[in-house]
Design a protein around this motif. Structure first.
Motif, mmCIF file in Angstrom:
data_model
loop_
_atom_site.group_PDB
_atom_site.id
_atom_site.type_symbol
_atom_site.label_atom_id
_atom_site.label_comp_id
_atom_site.label_asym_id
_atom_site.label_seq_id
_atom_site.Cartn_x
_atom_site.Cartn_y
_atom_site.Cartn_z
ATOM 1 N N GLU A 132 0.819 -1.212 0.000
ATOM 2 C CA GLU A 132 0.000 0.000 0.000
ATOM 3 C C GLU A 132 0.858 1.269 0.000
ATOM 4 O O GLU A 132 1.959 1.271 0.523
ATOM 5 N N ARG A 138 0.104 4.551 1.883
ATOM 6 C CA ARG A 138 -0.841 5.126 2.828
ATOM 7 C C ARG A 138 -0.358 6.504 3.242
ATOM 8 O O ARG A 138 0.817 6.679 3.571
ATOM 9 N N GLN A 142 -3.332 5.480 -1.780
ATOM 10 C CA GLN A 142 -4.483 4.630 -2.054
ATOM 11 C C GLN A 142 -5.509 4.785 -0.941
ATOM 12 O O GLN A 142 -6.697 4.785 -1.183
ATOM 13 N N ARG A 143 -4.996 4.896 0.278
ATOM 14 C CA ARG A 143 -5.862 5.160 1.417
ATOM 15 C C ARG A 143 -5.242 6.258 2.274
ATOM 16 O O ARG A 143 -4.026 6.434 2.276
ATOM 17 N N GLU A 177 -10.686 7.233 8.082
ATOM 18 C CA GLU A 177 -9.796 6.485 7.219
ATOM 19 C C GLU A 177 -10.573 6.116 5.966
ATOM 20 O O GLU A 177 -11.755 5.782 6.058
ATOM 21 N N GLY A 178 -9.944 6.193 4.809
ATOM 22 C CA GLY A 178 -10.656 5.832 3.591
ATOM 23 C C GLY A 178 -9.883 6.199 2.351
ATOM 24 O O GLY A 178 -8.717 6.619 2.428
ATOM 25 N N THR A 179 -10.537 6.028 1.219
ATOM 26 C CA THR A 179 -9.913 6.391 -0.054
ATOM 27 C C THR A 179 -9.851 7.913 -0.135
ATOM 28 O O THR A 179 -10.579 8.603 0.595
ATOM 29 N N PRO A 180 -9.012 8.455 -1.036
ATOM 30 C CA PRO A 180 -8.968 9.912 -1.180
ATOM 31 C C PRO A 180 -10.367 10.499 -1.407
ATOM 32 O O PRO A 180 -10.705 11.529 -0.802
ATOM 33 N N GLU A 239 -13.293 9.287 -0.415
ATOM 34 C CA GLU A 239 -14.063 9.221 0.832
ATOM 35 C C GLU A 239 -13.621 10.297 1.816
ATOM 36 O O GLU A 239 -14.455 10.913 2.491
#
Ligand code: ATP
Ligand code: MG
Length: 244
Positions: free
Chosen positions: A30, A32, A212-213, A225-228, A230
């Motif tokens: 990832e 992050r 990615q997150r 916490e989440g995707t860009p 979100e």
């Protein structure tokens, strides 16, 4: 089980709780990003992961092993590598020598102190790290003579020489020009091909481009916490950080 997992990780400084019962998980491969306002606890969290700061409470697992109480060099040997928020190259040493010091550590970790390093192996390892950050034509240049942006790249080369599985970058683009930031993002994506990246970053363009997150910290805790996409749409995040 996750690649990296913290359980109720806590750090108190006197009466202040800088990191408060944080459960953080990271999957292998990832990229992050960790964002959050000044003083949110980002550096303290990654410092505990790297072993520079001891937790007051909680636990850290990496690659299936409890590393909570391992000294920093043993974490480096397991592949956790960290670049500091403030540039930390040896100014009087050449680029080659700076990376050689790091590479030497990578090549001797876990071996007896009298273990001889083959000079050719060391030189190859240093050259390959300098090539990846495109500093291979500055081998002989003292770090002090490099422009600031190149000093940061030299730091990344020093990290790469340590063969990271998890590379932690704390505000790597701070002080870089637009063009340097573009190149830096490209470099991070290349490094991510064979390492997991944990990136603390204030520049939201860089965060949106690379991550990615995203983990958002506020007051020592994980706020979201989440995707860009979100995170951009999250009202609490906008209020705490994005200033909308
Ligand atoms: N060694 C220390 N001693 C005392 N307090 C500390 C120490 N390190 C951090 N703190 C405090 O802990 C809190 C979290 O700091 P931290 O550096 O982790 O924040 P950060 O999210 O990295 O902030 P920034 O975005 O400014 O780098 C802050 O209130 C800070 O003043
Ligand atoms: Mg910080």
């Amino acid at each position: 089980m996750s690649f990296l997992e913290t359980k109720s990780l806590t750090r108190r400084f006197g009466g202040l709780t800088a990191v408060d019962k944080v459960d953080f998980r990271l999957d292998p491969g990832e990229i992050r990003a960790v964002i959050g306002p000044n003083g949110a606890g980002k550096t303290t969290l990654v410092s505990m992961i790297c072993g520079r700061v001891a937790p007051s409470d909680g636990a850290i697992q990496f690659d299936g092993v409890d590393i909570t109480h391992l000294p920093p060099w043993e974490r480096v040997a397991r592949g956790i590598v960290y670049t500091f928020q403030i540039t930390s190259v040896f100014r009087n040493l050449s680029c080659f020598e700076n990376v050689a010091l790091a590479a030497q550590r990578a090549l001797t970790l876990g071996k007896a102190p009298w273990h001889a390093i083959d000079r050719a192996t060391l030189a190859a390892s240093v050259s390959s790290a300098l090539e990846r950050v495109e500093l291979h034509e500055r081998h002989e240049t003292p770090a002090a003579n490099l422009p600031y942006g190149h000093q940061r790249l030299l730091e990344v080369a020093m990290s790469l020489a340590l063969k990271p599985k998890l590379l932690v970058l704390d505000e790597p683009t701070q002080g870089l020009s637009e063009a340097e930031i573009t190149n830096f993002c490209k470099l991070v994506r290349e490094i991510a091909a064979d390492a997991t990246i944990l990136l603390i970053e204030h520049n939201m363009d860089v965060v949106m481009e690379l991550a990615q997150r995203i983990t958002v910290m506020n007051n020592g805790a994980i706020l979201a916490e989440g995707t860009p996409a979100e995170i951009t749409a999250n009202a609490a995040v906008q209020q705490a950080y994005l200033g909308a």
